[in-house]
Design a protein around this motif. Sequence first.
Motif, PDB file in Angstrom:
ATOM      1  N   GLN A 178       7.744 -17.028 -24.528  1.00 51.66           N
ATOM      2  CA  GLN A 178       7.383 -18.280 -23.864  1.00 51.66           C
ATOM      3  C   GLN A 178       6.165 -18.076 -22.967  1.00 51.66           C
ATOM      4  O   GLN A 178       5.230 -18.891 -22.972  1.00 51.66           O
ATOM      5  CB  GLN A 178       8.573 -18.783 -23.049  1.00 51.66           C
ATOM      6  N   LEU A 179       6.166 -16.989 -22.198  1.00 50.70           N
ATOM      7  CA  LEU A 179       5.024 -16.707 -21.328  1.00 50.70           C
ATOM      8  C   LEU A 179       3.750 -16.455 -22.136  1.00 50.70           C
ATOM      9  O   LEU A 179       2.677 -16.938 -21.777  1.00 50.70           O
ATOM     10  CB  LEU A 179       5.327 -15.490 -20.453  1.00 50.70           C
ATOM     11  N   ARG A 180       3.863 -15.698 -23.194  1.00 51.87           N
ATOM     12  CA  ARG A 180       2.685 -15.429 -24.033  1.00 51.87           C
ATOM     13  C   ARG A 180       2.115 -16.735 -24.583  1.00 51.87           C
ATOM     14  O   ARG A 180       0.891 -16.909 -24.649  1.00 51.87           O
ATOM     15  CB  ARG A 180       3.056 -14.482 -25.176  1.00 51.87           C
ATOM     16  N   HIS A 181       3.009 -17.649 -24.961  1.00 50.49           N
ATOM     17  CA  HIS A 181       2.566 -18.944 -25.483  1.00 50.49           C
ATOM     18  C   HIS A 181       1.843 -19.745 -24.401  1.00 50.49           C
ATOM     19  O   HIS A 181       0.751 -20.302 -24.654  1.00 50.49           O
ATOM     20  CB  HIS A 181       3.779 -19.715 -26.005  1.00 50.49           C
ATOM     21  N   LEU A 182       2.425 -19.814 -23.203  1.00 51.93           N
ATOM     22  CA  LEU A 182       1.825 -20.590 -22.118  1.00 51.93           C
ATOM     23  C   LEU A 182       0.489 -20.007 -21.670  1.00 51.93           C
ATOM     24  O   LEU A 182      -0.434 -20.735 -21.304  1.00 51.93           O
ATOM     25  CB  LEU A 182       2.783 -20.666 -20.931  1.00 51.93           C
ATOM     26  N   LEU A 183       0.406 -18.683 -21.696  1.00 52.82           N
ATOM     27  CA  LEU A 183      -0.824 -18.012 -21.269  1.00 52.82           C
ATOM     28  C   LEU A 183      -1.837 -17.885 -22.396  1.00 52.82           C
ATOM     29  O   LEU A 183      -2.934 -17.380 -22.192  1.00 52.82           O
ATOM     30  CB  LEU A 183      -0.493 -16.627 -20.704  1.00 52.82           C
ATOM     31  N   GLU A 184      -1.440 -18.309 -23.596  1.00 46.78           N
ATOM     32  CA  GLU A 184      -2.315 -18.305 -24.779  1.00 46.78           C
ATOM     33  C   GLU A 184      -2.828 -16.905 -25.113  1.00 46.78           C
ATOM     34  O   GLU A 184      -4.018 -16.705 -25.358  1.00 46.78           O
ATOM     35  CB  GLU A 184      -3.476 -19.281 -24.573  1.00 46.78           C
ATOM     36  N   ILE A 185      -1.903 -15.967 -25.115  1.00 50.13           N
ATOM     37  CA  ILE A 185      -2.240 -14.597 -25.516  1.00 50.13           C
ATOM     38  C   ILE A 185      -2.109 -14.501 -27.034  1.00 50.13           C
ATOM     39  O   ILE A 185      -1.059 -14.812 -27.594  1.00 50.13           O
ATOM     40  CB  ILE A 185      -1.314 -13.585 -24.830  1.00 50.13           C
ATOM     41  N   GLU A 186      -3.163 -14.093 -27.688  1.00 51.82           N
ATOM     42  CA  GLU A 186      -3.161 -14.033 -29.153  1.00 51.82           C
ATOM     43  C   GLU A 186      -2.100 -13.059 -29.647  1.00 51.82           C
ATOM     44  O   GLU A 186      -1.759 -12.076 -28.979  1.00 51.82           O
ATOM     45  CB  GLU A 186      -4.547 -13.626 -29.654  1.00 51.82           C
ATOM     46  N   LYS A 187      -1.576 -13.343 -30.843  1.00 49.85           N
ATOM     47  CA  LYS A 187      -0.450 -12.583 -31.383  1.00 49.85           C
ATOM     48  C   LYS A 187      -0.750 -11.094 -31.517  1.00 49.85           C
ATOM     49  O   LYS A 187       0.158 -10.259 -31.403  1.00 49.85           O
ATOM     50  CB  LYS A 187      -0.028 -13.152 -32.737  1.00 49.85           C
ATOM     51  N   ASP A 188      -2.003 -10.742 -31.789  1.00 54.70           N
ATOM     52  CA  ASP A 188      -2.352  -9.330 -31.973  1.00 54.70           C
ATOM     53  C   ASP A 188      -2.862  -8.674 -30.693  1.00 54.70           C
ATOM     54  O   ASP A 188      -3.334  -7.531 -30.716  1.00 54.70           O
ATOM     55  CB  ASP A 188      -3.404  -9.181 -33.079  1.00 54.70           C
ATOM     56  N   LYS A 189      -2.753  -9.372 -29.539  1.00 54.91           N
ATOM     57  CA  LYS A 189      -3.223  -8.831 -28.262  1.00 54.91           C
ATOM     58  C   LYS A 189      -2.033  -8.526 -27.347  1.00 54.91           C
ATOM     59  O   LYS A 189      -1.067  -9.291 -27.297  1.00 54.91           O
ATOM     60  CB  LYS A 189      -4.159  -9.822 -27.566  1.00 54.91           C
ATOM     61  N   LEU A 190      -2.122  -7.399 -26.633  1.00 57.31           N
ATOM     62  CA  LEU A 190      -1.104  -7.017 -25.652  1.00 57.31           C
ATOM     63  C   LEU A 190       0.310  -7.108 -26.245  1.00 57.31           C
ATOM     64  O   LEU A 190       1.243  -7.635 -25.651  1.00 57.31           O
ATOM     65  CB  LEU A 190      -1.200  -7.917 -24.416  1.00 57.31           C
TER      66      LEU A 190
END
Length: 410
Positions: A178-190
Motif C-alpha cells: 500500500q505504501l509503495r503504491h501511494l509513494l509511486e515506487i516502481e515495481k523494480d525499484k527498492l
Amino acid sequence: MVVEQLEFDLEPSHLSPDYIVTKSNVLIEMPLSLDLQEMRIIYTLISLIQPEDEDFKTHFLRVKELAEILDIQEKNYYKKIRDVVVGLQRKQLVIRENGGESDLVVNWLSASRYHHRKGLVELEFSPQLKPYLLKLKKNFTYYKLSNVLVLKSKYSIRLYEILKRYLSFGKKRFTIEQLRHLLEIEKDKLTHYGHFKQRVLLRAQEELAEKTDIMFDFDEIKVGQKVVSITCYIKQNNRKKLQSSNDPVFEDDSAYNLLTRFGVRSTTAKELINTYGEDRVLANIRYVYEKKQDVNIDNISGYIVKAIREDYVNTSSDYEEEDDLDFETSIPQLNARINSLIERYHEQIRLSSNADERRLKQEMAQKIVDEIETTIEKRQNKNLRPLDTVDFEHPYARELYDYLLDHPRY
C-alpha cells in the motif's frame, strides 16, 4: 491587440511559504503522478486558492520565484522552468469517483502560458478538479506550504501529507505494498525491504522531524521473517519553529492580503482593518505566527480574527506560556484524546444495534465533556488562557464545547 493589452495587465501572484495548502483527502490517498519539482509547483499553486473562491483563478508566477521554490541553481533557470511546466502540462491523474463506478482522467492544468519578456508563467488548474480543491467543508487535509517546500525527496513530501492526514488519529497502519503504491515506487525499484526502509522510511523520518510540524515512529509487522506492514505513530513536532515575524510576507504584503490569504472573508478583513487599524491586525498575525505555530489550529482564520478582536498580542501576557507536552493542559493532547474517543465510539456504534446506538452516543458525549471540563480546571490552576471553540479540531468537540459555554452546569 488583445494580447498586447493582456501583457500590460499581468499582475504576479504573491507567494509565501506561510500560505496554506488544502486538499481533499481523495487527493491525499492516491498516486499523484508528479515528480519533486512538479509537486512543488502544484502545491504552491494550491496555496494560492482562497476559501471564498468559487472558481479557479489564473495565476501569474514570477519565474525567478519559481526557480527559488524548485531549488534550481542553474544560471539558465528560465529554460529549466519552461521544461518543468511543459512536462507538468502533460501530467494526468486518475480519480476513482462515485464509489468506484467511474474514473475521472484529468490533467492537473487546463492551460499554461510562458511570458518571455515579463519573466512570468501563467497557470490555471483544470476545472474538473474543483470538487477536490475548492470550498472544502469535510474530509480534507491542510498544512503550511513551508512544510513541503523544505523537503528534498518526493517520498518525504508524500509521506508527510499522508501522515498529516492521520495526525488526529495518532497512528496509521500501512501494508508495504500500500505504501509503495501511494509513494509511486516502481515495481523494480527498492524491492528489498531493507533498501525501502533505509532510503524512504528512515530518510523521511529524519527529514520530517528536522524540518516539519509533525514527526513519526514506526513498528514493523512480520509474517515469518518478512516485513509485510508497518504501523506509524504520528505526533505534532513541537521542536521545530517554522515561522518568523521577519518573514518577507510581513514586508511585502498588506494586512488585507494576509487576512484573505489565510481564509478570512474579504468583508470581515475590511471590517477588522477599519475597526482596529493595520498595525493591530499585523501585530496579532505576528503573534499567531510566533506563539501558536506549533498548535494544530483547525480553523486558522477564526483564530486570527479572534486574536485581532481580543488583541491577544497585548492581553496574552496575563497568562502563562503553553506547554504542549503537558498531558493535563496541552490543547494538542486534549484533541488527540478526544479524537481517539470519537474514533473508538464510532466503531462501536457502527457495529451496534439501534437500541445501543443512543446509549453509546450519550456515553461518548459525556466522556468528551469530562475531558474538556477536566482540562479547563487544570488550565485554570496553571493560569493558562481559557479554551476557545477554535482550539478543538473535531467539529463535534466544538459543538459540545459551545454547548458547555451556554450550559456551564451540564
